[in-house]
Enzyme design. Structure first.
Site, PDB file in Angstrom:
ATOM      1  CE  LYS A  55      -3.883   1.942   2.713  1.00 27.48           C
ATOM      2  NZ  LYS A  55      -4.755   1.722   3.897  1.00 27.48           N
ATOM      3  CB  SER A 110      -8.183   3.546   3.156  1.00 27.93           C
ATOM      4  OG  SER A 110      -7.299   2.880   4.066  1.00 27.93           O
ATOM      5  CB  SER A 156      -8.567   0.446   5.953  1.00 27.31           C
ATOM      6  OG  SER A 156      -9.306   1.611   6.219  1.00 27.31           O
TER       7      SER A 156
END
Length: 486
Positions: A80, A155, A179
């Site tokens: 990420k 997210s 998330s």
């Protein structure tokens, strides 16, 4: 070795060890896959194929010289875009950090490099991890591989989408209020949020420091265990990092056999739960009962206070953490400022997106003089009650079972109301407030062919047992074999 991209990380690890395939061949297969589907999925913010192939070549040379650095040696792992990787972009999907290149490695990055994993690409996300759909990225919106018109969740939407689209066998995300688990449920993959403190946050761009936790995405529970083993452990640079002896998470999948007592909170099956998700989760409950485990109804009445408590605490911490992005040092600097004060205001106004600004304003308000006791202090007290309630329930059960999300994935732009978006994390947020581990595993599909997720919640630092409970369900069902058609 044919069809590399369809292999799990455990299968790739075995094939690399037996030299049935080389690390360069594995890396090239995923690079080619990304070239073929990335224009539709848009999981990545950036990819560096040359750098990735160089790591794979080094892995092959290491193995030829006498041994691998670990089970992940030669296996690609995508990260990420919130984790620091030396000499690679670190944008947090924000204009504020659009041109920033990290000068150092996060602790997780160091561990993966030391164990020979091939780092592959920087994954899209909601700006500074604030969102539940990856629509808040400043660069582009990622798509759900099961329906390209739908969101992958957030997210960590890019982290989930890249694994579901077979662009990487493994990825890393971060979970502040769900998330990892929510996008895992939306994309039909496994997502694990470890106990707070099990994985060091050193090198993770902070959103809400008391809630953030790094964790793995994978196609199977075994792969999630493999990646957790690689990234867990104490780090002296993170004062919240917990010093404990790590169990063998992969071995626990078969060594821990139960029977377990599984608690089902009645509050998680009330109004607002999609009927198809309710039916799929009830089928999972029936499976555990038939498999010889005890299922009992429990109650978590503080659940209704989880969302307001979370958004007071998380925004308060965000307003503090994001104060460092001021346009003076290493972030976006406005070219239209007239003086130093104007530079500060204009740089932040231009660099941050609407959702980040909304949370900074809310967090500043709840921390302000006159409102601290009414909001922030009260929310901290409720957080303590939420954790105590979980601990009380865990006195009579081993694991808690809930849906991961109240609805399946939704179409881009469908949830314009921020409050409606926040409610998507209703089953995951209290786990972060209590600092517990939670995992989402696929448990079916809707009539519209969208994945459904089952959430299992464990006792603090009991990831070995949590993974075993999830593995038991996974191995008895075919959901792990389903692949999105792209």
């Amino acid at each position: 070795m044919s069809d590399i991209i369809h292999q799990t990380a455990a299968q790739l690890s075995q094939a690399l060890a037996s030299k049935a395939v080389s690390a360069v061949e594995v890396a090239q297969a995923f690079i080619d896959r990304a070239e073929a589907v990335e224009a539709r999925v848009k999981a990545f913010n950036s990819r560096d194929a040359e750098w990735t192939l160089a790591q794979a070549k080094a892995s092959d040379e290491r193995r030829a010289a006498g041994g691998a650095a670990g089970p992940l040696d030669g296996v690609p792992v995508a990260l990420k875009d919130i984790l620091a990787v030396k000499d690679q972009p670190l944008t947090c999907s924000s204009r504020m950090l659009e041109n920033f290149v990290s000068p150092y490695d996060a602790h997780v990055t160091e561990l993966l490099k030391a164990q020979g994993a091939v780092l592959w690409g920087r994954l899209n996300m909601d700006e500074f991890a604030m969102g539940s759909s990856t629509e808040n990225s400043a660069f582009h919106t990622s798509s759900n591989p099961w329906n390209l018109d739908c969101v992958p969740g957030g997210s960590s939407g890019g982290s989930a989408a890249c694994v579901a689209a077979l662009e990487a066998p493994l990825s890393i995300g971060s979970d502040t209020g769900g998330s990892i688990r929510q996008p895992a449920a939306f994309c039909g993959v496994v997502g694990l949020k470890p106990t707070y403190g099990l994985v060091s946050r050193y090198g993770l761009a902070a959103f809400a420091s008391s809630l953030d936790q790094i964790g793995p995405f994978a196609r199977t529970v075994e792969d999630a265990a493999l990646l957790l083993q690689a990234i867990a452990g104490h780090d002296r640079r993170d004062s919240t990092s917990y010093k404990t002896k790590l169990p063998d998470y992969r071995a626990a999948l078969t060594e821990k056999e139960g029977p377990w007592t599984i608690g089902v909170p009645k509050e998680c099956f009330a109004e607002g739960l999609d009927p198809e998700i309710k039916a799929a989760v009830e089928d999972a409950i029936a499976f555990y009962e038939k498999d010889g485990h005890t299922v009992k109804e429990v109650s978590l009445p503080m659940t209704e206070y989880a969302i307001p408590t979370y958004y007071i605490l998380a925004t308060a911490e965000a307003s503090s953490n994001l104060a460092r992005y001021d346009g003076i040092r290493y972030t976006h600097r406005s070219k239209n400022a007239k003086d130093a004060v104007d530079l500060y205001f204009k740089s932040r106004a231009e660099g941050f997106g609407p959702e980040v600004k909304r949370r900074i304003i809310l967090g500043t308000y709840v921390l302000s003089s006159g409102y601290y006791d009414a909001y922030y202090l009260r929310a901290q007290k409720i957080r303590t009650l939420i954790r105590e309630e979980f601990m009380q329930v865990f006195e009579s059960v081993d694991t808690i079972l809930t849906p991961t999300t109240p609805t399946p994935s939704f179409k881009r732009g469908e949830k314009a109301d921020p409050l409606a978006m926040y409610l998507n994390d209703i089953y995951t947020i209290n786990v972060n407030l209590a600092g517990l581990p939670g995992i989402s595993v696929p448990c079916g599909f809707t009539s519209g062919k969208l994945p459904i997720g089952l959430q299992l919640i464990g006792k603090p630092f009991a990831e070995d047992e949590l993974l075993a409970v999830a593995h038991r369900y996974e191995q008895a069902h075919e959901w792990k074999d389903a692949v999105a058609e792209l």
